[in-house]
Write a protein that holds these residues in place. Sequence first.
Motif, mmCIF file in Angstrom:
data_model
loop_
_atom_site.group_PDB
_atom_site.id
_atom_site.type_symbol
_atom_site.label_atom_id
_atom_site.label_comp_id
_atom_site.label_asym_id
_atom_site.label_seq_id
_atom_site.Cartn_x
_atom_site.Cartn_y
_atom_site.Cartn_z
ATOM 1 N N UNK A 390 0.869 -1.185 0.000
ATOM 2 C CA UNK A 390 0.000 0.000 0.000
ATOM 3 C C UNK A 390 0.898 1.225 0.000
ATOM 4 N N UNK A 391 0.544 2.189 -0.836
ATOM 5 C CA UNK A 391 1.359 3.395 -0.897
ATOM 6 C C UNK A 391 2.650 3.138 -1.656
ATOM 7 N N UNK A 420 -7.305 -3.250 8.706
ATOM 8 C CA UNK A 420 -7.986 -2.895 7.464
ATOM 9 C C UNK A 420 -8.113 -1.415 7.211
ATOM 10 N N UNK A 421 -7.587 -0.561 8.108
ATOM 11 C CA UNK A 421 -7.717 0.887 7.929
ATOM 12 C C UNK A 421 -6.686 1.402 6.938
ATOM 13 N N UNK A 422 -6.844 2.641 6.519
ATOM 14 C CA UNK A 422 -5.908 3.264 5.574
ATOM 15 C C UNK A 422 -5.054 4.283 6.331
ATOM 16 N N UNK A 423 -3.769 3.930 6.586
ATOM 17 C CA UNK A 423 -2.920 4.836 7.368
ATOM 18 C C UNK A 423 -2.183 5.857 6.512
ATOM 19 N N UNK A 424 -2.304 5.759 5.192
ATOM 20 C CA UNK A 424 -1.506 6.618 4.326
ATOM 21 C C UNK A 424 -1.871 8.094 4.549
ATOM 22 N N UNK A 436 5.309 11.054 8.718
ATOM 23 C CA UNK A 436 4.114 10.786 7.920
ATOM 24 C C UNK A 436 4.206 9.377 7.306
ATOM 25 N N UNK A 437 3.137 8.597 7.441
ATOM 26 C CA UNK A 437 3.086 7.245 6.879
ATOM 27 C C UNK A 437 2.810 7.347 5.376
ATOM 28 N N UNK A 438 3.747 6.776 4.555
ATOM 29 C CA UNK A 438 3.567 6.825 3.092
ATOM 30 C C UNK A 438 3.417 5.424 2.475
#
Length: 652
Positions: A390-391, A420-424, A436-438
Amino acid sequence: MATPLIELCDIRKVYGGVDSPRVEVLRGISLSIHPGEFVAIVGASGSGKSTLMNILGCLDRPTSGNYRFAGRDVAELDSDELAWLRREAFGFVFQGYHLIPSGSAQENVEMPAIYAGTPPAERHARARALLERLGLASRTGNRPHQLSGGQQQRVSIARALMNGGHIILADEPTGALDSHSGAEVMTLLDELASQGHVIILITHDREVAARAQRIIEVRDGEVVSDSPSQPSADIPRQLQADDLRQRLDRGATQRGAWKGELVESLQAAWRVMWINRFRTALTLLGIIIGVASVVVMLAVGEGSKRQVMAQMAAFGSNILYLNGKHSSEELMGIVTLDDVDAIGELPQVKRVMPVIGDKLMVRHGNKGEQFYVGGNNTWFPEIFNWPVVEGSFYSEADEANGAAVAVIGQKVRDKMFGPGSNPLGQYLLIGNVPFQVIGVLQGKGASSGSEDSDERVVVPYSAASIRLFGSRDPEYVTIAAQDSSRVKETEQAIERLMLQRHQGKNDFVLTNDAALIQAEARTQNSLSLMLGAIAAISLLVGGIGVMNIMLMTVRERTREIGIRMATGARQRDILRQFLTEAVMLSMVGGVTGIVLALAIGASLLLADIAVAFALPAILGAFACAVITGVVFGFMPARKAARLDPVKALTSE
């Protein structure tokens, strides 16, 4: 006086001996036969006339006495020279025809020429001409069971003439024929006699014997009367004893055309296999299963090995680690970024990455937990075979600018942001610095012990060294070798470089996990060999099946072997014939087994089972099948080659 073609002096033949009753069949027979003679040997059944014919035709040897052929003592001739006489000088016409059932009329006629090394085109033309001359032009492709008795006898006469048929030995040639067919055969023999062929006719019928110019009567193994020969003056005597002796001296040392004999052996082998299709299929089953088992087992073993090694490589087991040596008193060695750059120039090194890291408190919102935070350069995904799902991973620019960006493991995402969440785009507080999470790394799981690779935060090395740990020097260096099978060589190259850069001081420690994958590879190799050995047992069983079927074939085809020997086959010709059949069986089984193995492999791949076919394994299995045919086919072939011609001919 001219040298006789055949000269017998006091010939005796005794059967039996120590463990069986002694029977004297021939009791001192002496006679001479000259070129151009038509001789009839008559006598009642059991008088010894057939035994005498076998000795005359070099199918059997006398117990005592002297047999001279064209002046040469037959007792001094070896097996190849005797085969030459049967092939070039004699032509046999038997009461029972003695044709090979699986061969056509033309193939039966051509047999003596094959063993003589006659080129294919020449022998084909001669065989057709002989059959046409004998009224069988339309029957060249028929097998013996498709011919009448008279036609079969004419085929045997054509075979006797194939190599010239200078001396025709006819044993009761009309005994199994009706009167009309018998008369036709005798007319043919009369014609041959008029052309200069020596005819030796064995019969009990005095009317048939009366066609000859000389009649020899045998009773109880002795000659009781011998009428003088009265050859017609116009009979050409084409063959003199001196000529034949010279040809014997030259021809017996010559080799046949092995290519032609091999082709004939292959054709005969295929014909026998096709005629006995069901039995051949059962025989092939063992070879097919054996080859398929070996190929599939080795493919499964290789596939499992590659799968395990790939999984282990995903945990970095082909990686080397370099760090400074420490003691309890002082820091003894430091690995610098300059050392890292120098190591990256080595040809044995694929990638190099400085690492600085430790467990730090990581917070998001009201959640906080300690995770391992590591500063790495942009080679991290490639070195550890650890992609971002992801990302994205941080760039060279992020590394150069010390950007506060982070890529997190699966369990860090689950614990900090929820499964299942989106940390980006969201931020983590690492220590007291926001990152920052990329990107999110692919799940990898635990590599050993309680360590979990997914509980990890990866940040640029520059950001970690400046913002988190306050040191430019790496804690350790991760190095990926160019070749995982040559890690030891890479390790030695790095040691030499470090000693050179550190003025000979061994102030560093170099370790690797490559030994783990190599040990696993050895284990998998042993497993593959074990699987292959187990599968090879079935190949061995298949070989035993080939031997059994070849022994049965020799027993069933004993008369055929005798026919081949009577037409001039040498022992090595018979050996080649049956060995070729065994090898062909194994080759057909090997090819079929490989096809079956590939089909099974395709099915396993569809079932998501790791399979890796290797050409050496396939070729090796095929070679083993062929070798199996040679090894297990040799004994039956040798047994066939050593059969006694007379016993073989009279077998049922």
